[in-house]
Motif scaffolding. Structure first.
Motif, PDB file in Angstrom:
ATOM      1  N   GLU A   4       0.832  -1.212   0.000  1.00 23.16           N
ATOM      2  CA  GLU A   4       0.000   0.000   0.000  1.00 23.16           C
ATOM      3  C   GLU A   4       0.863   1.257   0.000  1.00 23.16           C
ATOM      4  O   GLU A   4       0.612   2.199  -0.750  1.00 23.16           O
ATOM      5  N   GLU A   5       1.888   1.269   0.853  1.00 24.94           N
ATOM      6  CA  GLU A   5       2.766   2.434   0.932  1.00 24.94           C
ATOM      7  C   GLU A   5       3.523   2.663  -0.371  1.00 24.94           C
ATOM      8  O   GLU A   5       3.691   3.803  -0.809  1.00 24.94           O
ATOM      9  N   LEU A   6       3.984   1.585  -0.999  1.00 28.23           N
ATOM     10  CA  LEU A   6       4.679   1.721  -2.279  1.00 28.23           C
ATOM     11  C   LEU A   6       3.782   2.356  -3.338  1.00 28.23           C
ATOM     12  O   LEU A   6       4.209   3.251  -4.080  1.00 28.23           O
ATOM     13  N   VAL A   7       2.543   1.906  -3.405  1.00 29.19           N
ATOM     14  CA  VAL A   7       1.610   2.447  -4.396  1.00 29.19           C
ATOM     15  C   VAL A   7       1.314   3.910  -4.086  1.00 29.19           C
ATOM     16  O   VAL A   7       1.314   4.758  -4.981  1.00 29.19           O
ATOM     17  N   ARG A   8       1.097   4.220  -2.828  1.00 24.53           N
ATOM     18  CA  ARG A   8       0.837   5.617  -2.455  1.00 24.53           C
ATOM     19  C   ARG A   8       2.017   6.520  -2.791  1.00 24.53           C
ATOM     20  O   ARG A   8       1.842   7.632  -3.279  1.00 24.53           O
ATOM     21  N   GLN A   9       3.221   6.038  -2.528  1.00 18.80           N
ATOM     22  CA  GLN A   9       4.411   6.830  -2.847  1.00 18.80           C
ATOM     23  C   GLN A   9       4.532   7.034  -4.344  1.00 18.80           C
ATOM     24  O   GLN A   9       4.879   8.120  -4.807  1.00 18.80           O
ATOM     25  N   THR A  27       2.189   7.073  -6.598  1.00 18.62           N
ATOM     26  CA  THR A  27       1.122   7.893  -7.172  1.00 18.62           C
ATOM     27  C   THR A  27       0.918   9.206  -6.445  1.00 18.62           C
ATOM     28  O   THR A  27       0.152  10.050  -6.901  1.00 18.62           O
ATOM     29  N   GLY A  28       1.601   9.386  -5.342  1.00 14.74           N
ATOM     30  CA  GLY A  28       1.329  10.555  -4.512  1.00 14.74           C
ATOM     31  C   GLY A  28       2.373  11.627  -4.573  1.00 14.74           C
ATOM     32  O   GLY A  28       3.226  11.682  -5.457  1.00 14.74           O
ATOM     33  N   GLU A  29       2.322  12.459  -3.597  1.00 19.19           N
ATOM     34  CA  GLU A  29       3.164  13.645  -3.513  1.00 19.19           C
ATOM     35  C   GLU A  29       4.641  13.305  -3.426  1.00 19.19           C
ATOM     36  O   GLU A  29       5.474  14.033  -3.941  1.00 19.19           O
ATOM     37  N   PHE A  36      10.078  14.118  -5.462  1.00 24.12           N
ATOM     38  CA  PHE A  36      11.358  13.603  -5.923  1.00 24.12           C
ATOM     39  C   PHE A  36      11.672  14.104  -7.327  1.00 24.12           C
ATOM     40  O   PHE A  36      12.781  14.562  -7.599  1.00 24.12           O
ATOM     41  N   VAL A  37      10.715  14.024  -8.214  1.00 23.22           N
ATOM     42  CA  VAL A  37      10.929  14.455  -9.594  1.00 23.22           C
ATOM     43  C   VAL A  37      11.262  15.941  -9.639  1.00 23.22           C
ATOM     44  O   VAL A  37      12.175  16.365 -10.356  1.00 23.22           O
TER      45      VAL A  37
END
Length: 86
Positions: free
Chosen positions: A34-39, A41-43, A48-49
């Motif tokens: 869950e955390e990987l997906v949130r990271q 797709t999220g802020e 980072f970009v």
């Protein structure tokens, strides 16, 4: 928030890595995913970009000096940025 079940198939190495990373963080594999997906797709991903883009802009002249020909596709690609220099 309501939960839904999502079944995925991954190779054994990926599953083992997910289990090990979750264990090292003291969380379940479910929460780790869950955390990987949130990271992703999220802020966090956007931050980072943006930081990478800011870095590239800030050091543009240094990077151009060091890697200019290779970065623009004019270099032969046969040697690294420092190889062959004396």
């Amino acid at each position: 928030m309501a939960k839904t079940q999502l079944n995925v198939r991954v190779d054994e190495g990926t599953a083992r890595a997910a289990r090990e990373r979750a264990l090292s963080r003291g969380i379940s594999v479910n929460r780790y995913i869950e955390e990987l997906v949130r990271q992703d797709t999220g802020e966090v991903g956007h931050t980072f970009v943006q930081a990478a883009a800011d870095f590239m802009k800030q050091y543009e002249s240094v990077l151009a000096e060091e890697f200019g020909a290779e970065a623009e596709g004019r270099g032969s690609g046969a040697r690294g940025p420092r190889e062959g220099r004396r």
